[in-house]
Design an enzyme around this catalytic site. Structure first.
Site, mmCIF file in Angstrom:
data_model
loop_
_atom_site.group_PDB
_atom_site.id
_atom_site.type_symbol
_atom_site.label_atom_id
_atom_site.label_comp_id
_atom_site.label_asym_id
_atom_site.label_seq_id
_atom_site.Cartn_x
_atom_site.Cartn_y
_atom_site.Cartn_z
ATOM 1 N N ILE A 1 -55.971 17.806 -64.016
ATOM 2 C CA ILE A 1 -56.175 17.498 -62.588
ATOM 3 C C ILE A 1 -57.432 16.656 -62.364
ATOM 4 C CG2 ILE A 1 -54.878 19.475 -61.686
ATOM 5 C CD1 ILE A 1 -57.664 20.840 -61.185
ATOM 6 N N THR B 1 -59.688 32.394 -53.565
ATOM 7 C CA THR B 1 -59.786 33.807 -53.969
ATOM 8 C C THR B 1 -60.717 34.566 -53.033
ATOM 9 O OG1 THR B 1 -60.672 35.249 -55.696
ATOM 10 C CG2 THR B 1 -61.577 33.050 -55.622
ATOM 11 N N GLU C 1 -62.975 36.377 -53.999
ATOM 12 C CA GLU C 1 -64.295 36.453 -54.635
ATOM 13 C C GLU C 1 -65.306 35.483 -54.029
ATOM 14 O OE1 GLU C 1 -64.628 36.691 -58.840
ATOM 15 O OE2 GLU C 1 -62.776 37.821 -59.066
ATOM 16 N N TYR D 1 -67.699 31.539 -61.830
ATOM 17 C CA TYR D 1 -66.301 31.351 -61.423
ATOM 18 C C TYR D 1 -66.191 31.301 -59.896
ATOM 19 C CZ TYR D 1 -61.654 32.791 -59.865
ATOM 20 O OH TYR D 1 -60.458 32.865 -59.182
ATOM 21 N N SER D 2 -66.706 32.335 -59.222
ATOM 22 C CA SER D 2 -66.499 32.385 -57.770
ATOM 23 C C SER D 2 -67.287 31.287 -57.057
ATOM 24 C CB SER D 2 -66.817 33.768 -57.207
ATOM 25 O OG SER D 2 -68.108 34.199 -57.580
ATOM 26 N N LYS E 1 -65.176 28.287 -57.256
ATOM 27 C CA LYS E 1 -64.045 28.380 -56.317
ATOM 28 C C LYS E 1 -64.532 28.157 -54.872
ATOM 29 C CE LYS E 1 -60.260 29.322 -56.965
ATOM 30 N NZ LYS E 1 -59.050 28.512 -57.289
ATOM 31 N N ASN F 1 -54.353 40.008 -58.134
ATOM 32 C CA ASN F 1 -52.902 40.063 -58.368
ATOM 33 C C ASN F 1 -52.595 40.874 -59.617
ATOM 34 O OD1 ASN F 1 -51.303 37.043 -57.248
ATOM 35 N ND2 ASN F 1 -53.176 37.927 -56.457
ATOM 36 N N LEU G 1 -64.007 49.985 -70.605
ATOM 37 C CA LEU G 1 -64.275 50.107 -69.162
ATOM 38 C C LEU G 1 -65.732 49.714 -68.898
ATOM 39 C CD1 LEU G 1 -63.095 51.046 -66.423
ATOM 40 C CD2 LEU G 1 -63.930 53.344 -66.981
ATOM 41 N N TYR G 2 -65.915 48.709 -68.028
ATOM 42 C CA TYR G 2 -67.261 48.181 -67.772
ATOM 43 C C TYR G 2 -68.094 49.141 -66.904
ATOM 44 C CZ TYR G 2 -65.452 43.503 -69.113
ATOM 45 O OH TYR G 2 -64.901 42.427 -69.767
HETATM 46 P P1 NAD Z 1 -54.287 31.314 -64.869
HETATM 47 O O1 NAD Z 1 -55.569 31.219 -65.623
HETATM 48 O O2 NAD Z 1 -53.235 32.251 -65.335
HETATM 49 O O3 NAD Z 1 -53.606 29.859 -64.798
HETATM 50 C C1 NAD Z 1 -54.332 28.686 -64.580
HETATM 51 C C2 NAD Z 1 -53.431 27.500 -64.918
HETATM 52 O O4 NAD Z 1 -54.157 26.289 -64.635
HETATM 53 C C3 NAD Z 1 -53.020 27.443 -66.401
HETATM 54 O O5 NAD Z 1 -51.645 27.156 -66.517
HETATM 55 C C4 NAD Z 1 -53.868 26.315 -66.967
HETATM 56 O O6 NAD Z 1 -53.269 25.644 -68.067
HETATM 57 C C5 NAD Z 1 -53.989 25.401 -65.747
HETATM 58 N N1 NAD Z 1 -55.171 24.528 -65.815
HETATM 59 C C6 NAD Z 1 -56.453 24.899 -66.095
HETATM 60 N N2 NAD Z 1 -57.261 23.813 -66.086
HETATM 61 C C7 NAD Z 1 -56.483 22.749 -65.757
HETATM 62 C C8 NAD Z 1 -56.734 21.372 -65.575
HETATM 63 N N3 NAD Z 1 -57.975 20.847 -65.722
HETATM 64 N N4 NAD Z 1 -55.713 20.551 -65.243
HETATM 65 C C9 NAD Z 1 -54.451 21.057 -65.101
HETATM 66 N N5 NAD Z 1 -54.147 22.355 -65.278
HETATM 67 C C10 NAD Z 1 -55.160 23.191 -65.608
HETATM 68 O O7 NAD Z 1 -54.707 31.613 -63.368
HETATM 69 P P2 NAD Z 1 -53.970 32.519 -62.258
HETATM 70 O O8 NAD Z 1 -54.442 33.911 -62.386
HETATM 71 O O9 NAD Z 1 -52.535 32.191 -62.236
HETATM 72 O O10 NAD Z 1 -54.681 31.932 -60.933
HETATM 73 C C11 NAD Z 1 -54.146 30.787 -60.288
HETATM 74 C C12 NAD Z 1 -55.015 30.459 -59.091
HETATM 75 O O11 NAD Z 1 -55.071 31.564 -58.203
HETATM 76 C C13 NAD Z 1 -56.470 30.131 -59.451
HETATM 77 O O12 NAD Z 1 -56.891 29.058 -58.651
HETATM 78 C C14 NAD Z 1 -57.230 31.401 -59.133
HETATM 79 O O13 NAD Z 1 -58.550 31.103 -58.782
HETATM 80 C C15 NAD Z 1 -56.425 31.924 -57.945
HETATM 81 N N6 NAD Z 1 -56.437 33.380 -57.735
HETATM 82 C C16 NAD Z 1 -56.107 34.224 -58.753
HETATM 83 C C17 NAD Z 1 -56.041 35.601 -58.504
HETATM 84 C C18 NAD Z 1 -55.660 36.581 -59.589
HETATM 85 O O14 NAD Z 1 -55.741 37.795 -59.368
HETATM 86 N N7 NAD Z 1 -55.215 36.151 -60.762
HETATM 87 C C19 NAD Z 1 -56.330 36.090 -57.236
HETATM 88 C C20 NAD Z 1 -56.669 35.187 -56.229
HETATM 89 C C21 NAD Z 1 -56.702 33.837 -56.495
HETATM 90 O O1 DAU Z 2 -60.152 39.030 -56.686
HETATM 91 C C1 DAU Z 2 -59.407 37.957 -57.158
HETATM 92 C C2 DAU Z 2 -59.826 37.629 -58.572
HETATM 93 O O2 DAU Z 2 -59.306 38.671 -59.384
HETATM 94 C C3 DAU Z 2 -59.340 36.267 -59.059
HETATM 95 O O3 DAU Z 2 -59.967 35.264 -58.295
HETATM 96 C C4 DAU Z 2 -59.659 36.067 -60.545
HETATM 97 O O4 DAU Z 2 -59.097 34.846 -61.002
HETATM 98 C C5 DAU Z 2 -59.057 37.220 -61.315
HETATM 99 O O5 DAU Z 2 -59.387 37.112 -62.692
HETATM 100 C C6 DAU Z 2 -59.560 38.563 -60.774
HETATM 101 O O6 DAU Z 2 -60.993 38.717 -61.027
HETATM 102 P P1 DAU Z 2 -61.636 40.127 -61.475
HETATM 103 O O7 DAU Z 2 -62.924 39.863 -62.136
HETATM 104 O O8 DAU Z 2 -61.616 41.100 -60.349
HETATM 105 O O9 DAU Z 2 -60.492 40.576 -62.539
HETATM 106 P P2 DAU Z 2 -60.594 41.207 -64.009
HETATM 107 O O10 DAU Z 2 -59.210 41.602 -64.379
HETATM 108 O O11 DAU Z 2 -61.353 40.358 -64.946
HETATM 109 O O12 DAU Z 2 -61.450 42.542 -63.756
HETATM 110 C C7 DAU Z 2 -61.025 43.505 -62.817
HETATM 111 C C8 DAU Z 2 -62.034 44.650 -62.822
HETATM 112 O O13 DAU Z 2 -61.951 45.333 -64.081
HETATM 113 C C9 DAU Z 2 -63.470 44.176 -62.703
HETATM 114 O O14 DAU Z 2 -64.196 45.091 -61.884
HETATM 115 C C10 DAU Z 2 -64.007 44.214 -64.124
HETATM 116 C C11 DAU Z 2 -63.216 45.342 -64.760
HETATM 117 N N1 DAU Z 2 -62.952 45.164 -66.203
HETATM 118 C C12 DAU Z 2 -62.387 43.987 -66.605
HETATM 119 C C13 DAU Z 2 -62.109 43.763 -67.937
HETATM 120 C C14 DAU Z 2 -61.494 42.457 -68.396
HETATM 121 C C15 DAU Z 2 -63.236 46.184 -67.117
HETATM 122 O O15 DAU Z 2 -63.726 47.261 -66.744
HETATM 123 N N2 DAU Z 2 -62.951 45.957 -68.433
HETATM 124 C C16 DAU Z 2 -62.417 44.778 -68.893
HETATM 125 O O16 DAU Z 2 -62.210 44.638 -70.132
#
Ligand code: NAD
Ligand code: DAU
Length: 333
Positions: A64, A127, A129, A151-152, A155, A181, A207-208
């Site tokens: 992108i 997000t 975050e 990250y946040s 975003k 999600n 667990l963190y």
């Molecule tokens: P993911 O990491 O599973 O997928 C990200 C995708 O983006 C991958 O397919 C990767 O190949 C592609 N990508 C990364 N860099 C790229 C680049 N430079 N050009 C083109 N493609 C690229 O992420 P996800 O969990 O599916 O999250 C998708 C979106 O939703 C993100 O923007 C994330 O911030 C947002 N979001 C995620 C959650 C969550 O809980 N997972 C919650 C809220 C918002």
């Molecule tokens: O809130 C939306 C966000 O949720 C998205 O924007 C992010 O892309 C997505 O990765 C997610 O972020 P979190 O940091 O909340 O998700 P994660 O699964 O990494 O961690 C969830 C919680 O669990 C967090 O409080 C940290 C804790 N954790 C995570 C990992 C990976 C642990 O305790 N142990 C672990 O090994």
């Protein structure tokens, strides 16, 4: 008339679910989808197997941040739904450069070319975050952004860049800010798929800190439902929170995952050092999307979690190669 939708990051967890839904039997029927994805470690072509032969689906591998590639694609599309991002907080703590490049520079490249090409609707997937951390109550969309991790912060920057193209150039930008999600095809570095796949292998889960951090869990089907409402009925320049209403501490979540996998706390949980700058709690106020667009999450958490665990139990061929090729500390927990 067919609407041509460019979906960035469509090979990732949420993007691929969105594409499968859009082109599936319950989809709108009047859309053609192009996925633009770089296929980073998180992008998996197998996530798109279900739609690969669909007559209204095409795939472009690319970045992108590439203005020539992206500009050419914009000329052939009507709308954009932008998921592509570096998405894992722990990786951003190890190094933020790729997060700034993809999330900020990439989003700028997309909105700038979208504006020049006259794109009708640009949905930016953000997000919860971006708001920071909140001990009590919930954030409305008007709350100031106070992100804490690289990250946040990246975003939040991309949100503001996207919205600036609405204010400055009149591009129809709509932003969603969603909570955590869960569901199938979730990369096994995030807490639910990491813990489930470790437990299915008889391994321990890390667990963190004190495990008291709270997240609001939302089934991926409900996130996709919210995004579709925003794409089809949302308003230009508006931000919509999307939440699940299932707040759980990581200790509570871990207990449910142990039960679902038939494991016990003493034998399976390792208390490890806390994540740096670990946000204590996220909570979005979803009044706006509920009242304006009729959004309501439909999937109950217990049933959705059981179905998710079943999927990982039945689809080892999807996640085992990802863990075998793993380069993160989570891989050897
Ligand atoms: P993911 O990491 O599973 O997928 C990200 C995708 O983006 C991958 O397919 C990767 O190949 C592609 N990508 C990364 N860099 C790229 C680049 N430079 N050009 C083109 N493609 C690229 O992420 P996800 O969990 O599916 O999250 C998708 C979106 O939703 C993100 O923007 C994330 O911030 C947002 N979001 C995620 C959650 C969550 O809980 N997972 C919650 C809220 C918002
Ligand atoms: O809130 C939306 C966000 O949720 C998205 O924007 C992010 O892309 C997505 O990765 C997610 O972020 P979190 O940091 O909340 O998700 P994660 O699964 O990494 O961690 C969830 C919680 O669990 C967090 O409080 C940290 C804790 N954790 C995570 C990992 C990976 C642990 O305790 N142990 C672990 O090994």
């Amino acid at each position: 008339m067919t609407t041509r939708v460019l979906v960035t990051g469509g090979a990732g967890f949420i993007g691929s679910h969105y594409v499968r839904t859009l082109l599936g039997p319950a989809g709108p029927g009047d859309v053609a989808v192009t996925v633009l994805d770089k296929l980073t470690y998180a992008g998996n072509p197998a996530n798109l197997d279900e739609v690969r032969g669909h007559p209204r689906f095409s795939f472009v591998r690319g970045d992108i941040c590439d203005p020539v590639l992206v500009g050419g694609l914009m000329d052939r599309h009507d709308q954009v739904v932008h998921f592509a991002a570096e998405s894992h907080v722990d990786r951003s703590i190890d190094g933020g450069a790729e997060f700034v490049r993809t999330n900020v520079v990439g989003t700028h490249t997309l909105v700038d070319t979208a504006h020049r090409a006259g794109i009708e609707v640009f949905v930016h997937i953000s997000t919860d975050e971006v708001y920071g951390s909140i001990d009590d109550g919930s954030w409305p969309e008007s709350h100031p952004l106070r992100p804490n991790s690289p990250y946040s912060a990246s975003k939040a920057s991309s949100d503001l860049v996207a919205l600036s193209y609405h204010r400055t150039h009149g591009l129809d930008v709509r932003v969603t800010r969603c909570s955590n999600n869960y569901g199938h095809h979730h990369f096994p570095e995030k807490v639910i798929p990491l813990f489930v796949t470790n437990l299915l292998d008889g391994r321990k889960v890390p667990l963190y800190g004190d495990g008291g951090n709270v997240r609001d869990w939302l089934h991926i089907d409900d996130h996709v439902q919210g995004i579709e409402l925003v794409r089809t009925r949302g308003r230009a320049g508006e931000v919509y929170n999307i939440g699940g209403g299932t707040e759980l501490s990581n200790r509570e979540l871990t207990g449910m995952l142990l039960d679902a996998c038939g494991a016990d706390w003493e034998g399976s949980v390792v208390h490890v050092e806390d994540r740096k700058g670990h946000d204590r709690r996220y909570s979005v106020d979803c009044t706006k999307i509920r009242e304006e667009l009729g959004y309501a999450p439909r999937r109950g958490f217990e049933e959705g979690l059981a179905e998710t665990v079943r999927w990982y139990r039945d689809n080892r061929n999807w996640w085992e190669p990802l863990k075998a090729a793993a380069d993160g500390p989570w891989a050897s927990a």
